[in-house]
Design a protein around this motif. Structure first.
Motif, PDB file in Angstrom:
ATOM      1  N   ALA A  82      79.192  50.287  44.906  1.00  0.00           N
ATOM      2  CA  ALA A  82      78.549  48.997  45.121  1.00  0.00           C
ATOM      3  C   ALA A  82      79.529  47.888  44.749  1.00  0.00           C
ATOM      4  CB  ALA A  82      77.284  48.875  44.276  1.00  0.00           C
ATOM      5  N   GLN A  83      79.310  46.741  45.350  1.00  0.00           N
ATOM      6  CA  GLN A  83      80.064  45.548  44.991  1.00  0.00           C
ATOM      7  C   GLN A  83      79.073  44.470  44.600  1.00  0.00           C
ATOM      8  OE1 GLN A  83      82.700  44.273  48.087  1.00  0.00           O
ATOM      9  NE2 GLN A  83      84.083  45.990  47.817  1.00  0.00           N
ATOM     10  N   ILE A  84      79.326  43.865  43.451  1.00  0.00           N
ATOM     11  CA  ILE A  84      78.480  42.770  42.985  1.00  0.00           C
ATOM     12  C   ILE A  84      79.359  41.574  42.665  1.00  0.00           C
ATOM     13  CG2 ILE A  84      76.596  44.212  42.122  1.00  0.00           C
ATOM     14  CD1 ILE A  84      77.752  44.006  39.342  1.00  0.00           C
ATOM     15  N   GLU A  85      78.783  40.411  42.817  1.00  0.00           N
ATOM     16  CA  GLU A  85      79.487  39.173  42.514  1.00  0.00           C
ATOM     17  C   GLU A  85      78.836  38.530  41.304  1.00  0.00           C
ATOM     18  OE1 GLU A  85      80.496  34.839  44.561  1.00  0.00           O
ATOM     19  OE2 GLU A  85      79.079  36.196  45.523  1.00  0.00           O
ATOM     20  N   ARG A  86      79.641  38.178  40.306  1.00  0.00           N
ATOM     21  CA  ARG A  86      79.134  37.469  39.137  1.00  0.00           C
ATOM     22  C   ARG A  86      79.071  35.992  39.471  1.00  0.00           C
ATOM     23  NH1 ARG A  86      80.426  35.050  34.083  1.00  0.00           N
ATOM     24  NH2 ARG A  86      82.642  34.930  34.548  1.00  0.00           N
ATOM     25  N   LEU A  87      77.895  35.406  39.206  1.00  0.00           N
ATOM     26  CA  LEU A  87      77.661  33.987  39.467  1.00  0.00           C
ATOM     27  C   LEU A  87      77.417  33.301  38.119  1.00  0.00           C
ATOM     28  CD1 LEU A  87      75.154  34.576  42.396  1.00  0.00           C
ATOM     29  CD2 LEU A  87      77.580  34.008  42.615  1.00  0.00           C
ATOM     30  N   PRO A  88      78.473  32.785  37.485  1.00  0.00           N
ATOM     31  CA  PRO A  88      78.340  32.197  36.142  1.00  0.00           C
ATOM     32  C   PRO A  88      77.332  31.044  36.107  1.00  0.00           C
ATOM     33  CG  PRO A  88      80.656  32.436  36.753  1.00  0.00           C
ATOM     34  CD  PRO A  88      79.843  32.720  37.979  1.00  0.00           C
ATOM     35  N   GLY A  89      76.398  31.126  35.156  1.00  0.00           N
ATOM     36  CA  GLY A  89      75.430  30.053  34.940  1.00  0.00           C
ATOM     37  C   GLY A  89      74.412  29.850  36.040  1.00  0.00           C
ATOM     38  N   LYS A  90      74.216  30.812  36.911  1.00  0.00           N
ATOM     39  CA  LYS A  90      73.327  30.643  38.069  1.00  0.00           C
ATOM     40  C   LYS A  90      71.943  31.265  37.909  1.00  0.00           C
ATOM     41  CE  LYS A  90      76.337  28.465  40.562  1.00  0.00           C
ATOM     42  NZ  LYS A  90      76.195  27.073  40.936  1.00  0.00           N
ATOM     43  N   ALA A  91      71.626  31.811  36.747  1.00  0.00           N
ATOM     44  CA  ALA A  91      70.278  32.360  36.546  1.00  0.00           C
ATOM     45  C   ALA A  91      69.284  31.213  36.423  1.00  0.00           C
ATOM     46  CB  ALA A  91      70.244  33.234  35.304  1.00  0.00           C
ATOM     47  N   THR A  92      68.150  31.351  37.072  1.00  0.00           N
ATOM     48  CA  THR A  92      67.106  30.327  37.043  1.00  0.00           C
ATOM     49  C   THR A  92      65.783  30.953  36.613  1.00  0.00           C
ATOM     50  OG1 THR A  92      66.441  30.722  39.338  1.00  0.00           O
ATOM     51  CG2 THR A  92      68.210  29.102  38.984  1.00  0.00           C
ATOM     52  N   SER A  93      64.835  30.121  36.265  1.00  0.00           N
ATOM     53  CA  SER A  93      63.519  30.633  35.881  1.00  0.00           C
ATOM     54  C   SER A  93      62.867  31.385  37.042  1.00  0.00           C
ATOM     55  CB  SER A  93      62.625  29.492  35.398  1.00  0.00           C
ATOM     56  OG  SER A  93      62.446  28.535  36.414  1.00  0.00           O
ATOM     57  N   VAL A  94      63.112  30.947  38.259  1.00  0.00           N
ATOM     58  CA  VAL A  94      62.563  31.643  39.432  1.00  0.00           C
ATOM     59  C   VAL A  94      63.179  33.035  39.542  1.00  0.00           C
ATOM     60  CG1 VAL A  94      62.420  31.611  41.959  1.00  0.00           C
ATOM     61  CG2 VAL A  94      62.081  29.494  40.668  1.00  0.00           C
ATOM     62  N   LEU A  95      64.488  33.145  39.314  1.00  0.00           N
ATOM     63  CA  LEU A  95      65.148  34.448  39.366  1.00  0.00           C
ATOM     64  C   LEU A  95      64.599  35.373  38.289  1.00  0.00           C
ATOM     65  CD1 LEU A  95      67.234  36.453  40.423  1.00  0.00           C
ATOM     66  CD2 LEU A  95      68.941  35.298  38.988  1.00  0.00           C
ATOM     67  N   TYR A  96      64.429  34.862  37.067  1.00  0.00           N
ATOM     68  CA  TYR A  96      63.860  35.686  35.993  1.00  0.00           C
ATOM     69  C   TYR A  96      62.464  36.182  36.375  1.00  0.00           C
ATOM     70  CZ  TYR A  96      67.565  34.164  32.804  1.00  0.00           C
ATOM     71  OH  TYR A  96      68.770  33.926  32.199  1.00  0.00           O
ATOM     72  N   ARG A  97      61.648  35.297  36.913  1.00  0.00           N
ATOM     73  CA  ARG A  97      60.277  35.657  37.283  1.00  0.00           C
ATOM     74  C   ARG A  97      60.270  36.711  38.391  1.00  0.00           C
ATOM     75  NH1 ARG A  97      58.364  30.837  37.298  1.00  0.00           N
ATOM     76  NH2 ARG A  97      58.871  30.362  39.439  1.00  0.00           N
ATOM     77  N   ARG A  98      61.096  36.511  39.418  1.00  0.00           N
ATOM     78  CA  ARG A  98      61.151  37.479  40.526  1.00  0.00           C
ATOM     79  C   ARG A  98      61.665  38.838  40.056  1.00  0.00           C
ATOM     80  NH1 ARG A  98      63.566  33.753  45.392  1.00  0.00           N
ATOM     81  NH2 ARG A  98      61.624  32.650  45.827  1.00  0.00           N
ATOM     82  N   PHE A  99      62.691  38.817  39.222  1.00  0.00           N
ATOM     83  CA  PHE A  99      63.233  40.074  38.723  1.00  0.00           C
ATOM     84  C   PHE A  99      62.205  40.796  37.857  1.00  0.00           C
ATOM     85  CE2 PHE A  99      65.442  42.749  35.703  1.00  0.00           C
ATOM     86  CZ  PHE A  99      66.228  43.513  36.557  1.00  0.00           C
ATOM     87  N   ALA A 100      61.512  40.062  37.004  1.00  0.00           N
ATOM     88  CA  ALA A 100      60.480  40.673  36.152  1.00  0.00           C
ATOM     89  C   ALA A 100      59.409  41.339  37.004  1.00  0.00           C
ATOM     90  CB  ALA A 100      59.870  39.625  35.228  1.00  0.00           C
ATOM     91  N   LYS A 101      59.041  40.705  38.099  1.00  0.00           N
ATOM     92  CA  LYS A 101      58.037  41.289  39.001  1.00  0.00           C
ATOM     93  C   LYS A 101      58.593  42.560  39.667  1.00  0.00           C
ATOM     94  CE  LYS A 101      55.009  40.217  42.846  1.00  0.00           C
ATOM     95  NZ  LYS A 101      54.584  39.227  43.819  1.00  0.00           N
ATOM     96  N   THR A 102      59.833  42.491  40.135  1.00  0.00           N
ATOM     97  CA  THR A 102      60.470  43.658  40.763  1.00  0.00           C
ATOM     98  C   THR A 102      60.565  44.822  39.785  1.00  0.00           C
ATOM     99  OG1 THR A 102      61.773  42.265  42.248  1.00  0.00           O
ATOM    100  CG2 THR A 102      62.596  44.491  41.868  1.00  0.00           C
TER     101      THR A 102
END
Length: 162
Positions: A82-102
């Motif tokens: 796999a290849q992943i890209e690190r996005l410094p400082g790009k985590a948002t409350s929406v991302l946390y919420r979506r990931f928690a649901k997933t």
């Protein structure tokens, strides 16, 4: 692993440990297996599988020190590549919420992102402990260390812990 230009290439034998709270990761190719684990020194202790994230999706970073001074991290692995890209400082409350649901973090709304991950880890560890003890034909014991996890599981409406 190749970290050139914020792209991380993971092979089946690689493990990437998140380091910075607030970062996000985009899966460019492949599927990433996400685990949560406490660190012992700078190495992960027993890890617990959380979820699989497929190409095109984002993963928030997890780098947290709890009240007991335990450092917690996400570990990323893959079955093949796999290849992943690190996005410094790009985590948002929406991302946390979506990931928690997933990931199925049921206590996210009450406890927040970090605490819900720690409680998930403790609950999964308790399930393994009970299963192993039953497999050895021993009666599982309940001690004060497990009480909070058991209480939260019942309050969350889980009918069975194992």
């Amino acid at each position: 692993m190749d970290n050139a230009q914020e792209i991380i290439r993971l092979y089946a034998t690689d493990t990437y440990i998140t380091q910075n709270a607030g970062d996000a990761y985009r899966v460019h190719t492949g599927t990433v297996l996400v685990f949560v684990a406490p660190l012992k020194g700078d190495k992960p202790d027993i890890r617990r599988f959380l979820c699989e994230i497929e190409e095109g999706h984002l993963i928030p970073s997890f780098a947290f020190k709890d009240a007991e001074y335990i450092n917690w991290r996400f570990l990323f692995t893959t079955k093949e590549e796999a290849q992943i890209e690190r996005l410094p400082g790009k985590a948002t409350s929406v991302l946390y919420r979506r990931f928690a649901k997933t990931a199925g973090l049921e206590s996210f709304q009450q406890e927040g992102f970090e605490q819900s991950l720690i409680e998930y880890y403790k609950r999964e560890s308790l399930k393994d402990n009970v299963f192993i003890n039953l497999g050895d034909r021993q009666k599982p014991g309940v001690n004060i260390a497990n009480y909070g996890v058991i209480k939260q599981a019942f309050e969350a409406g889980e009918e069975r812990i194992v």
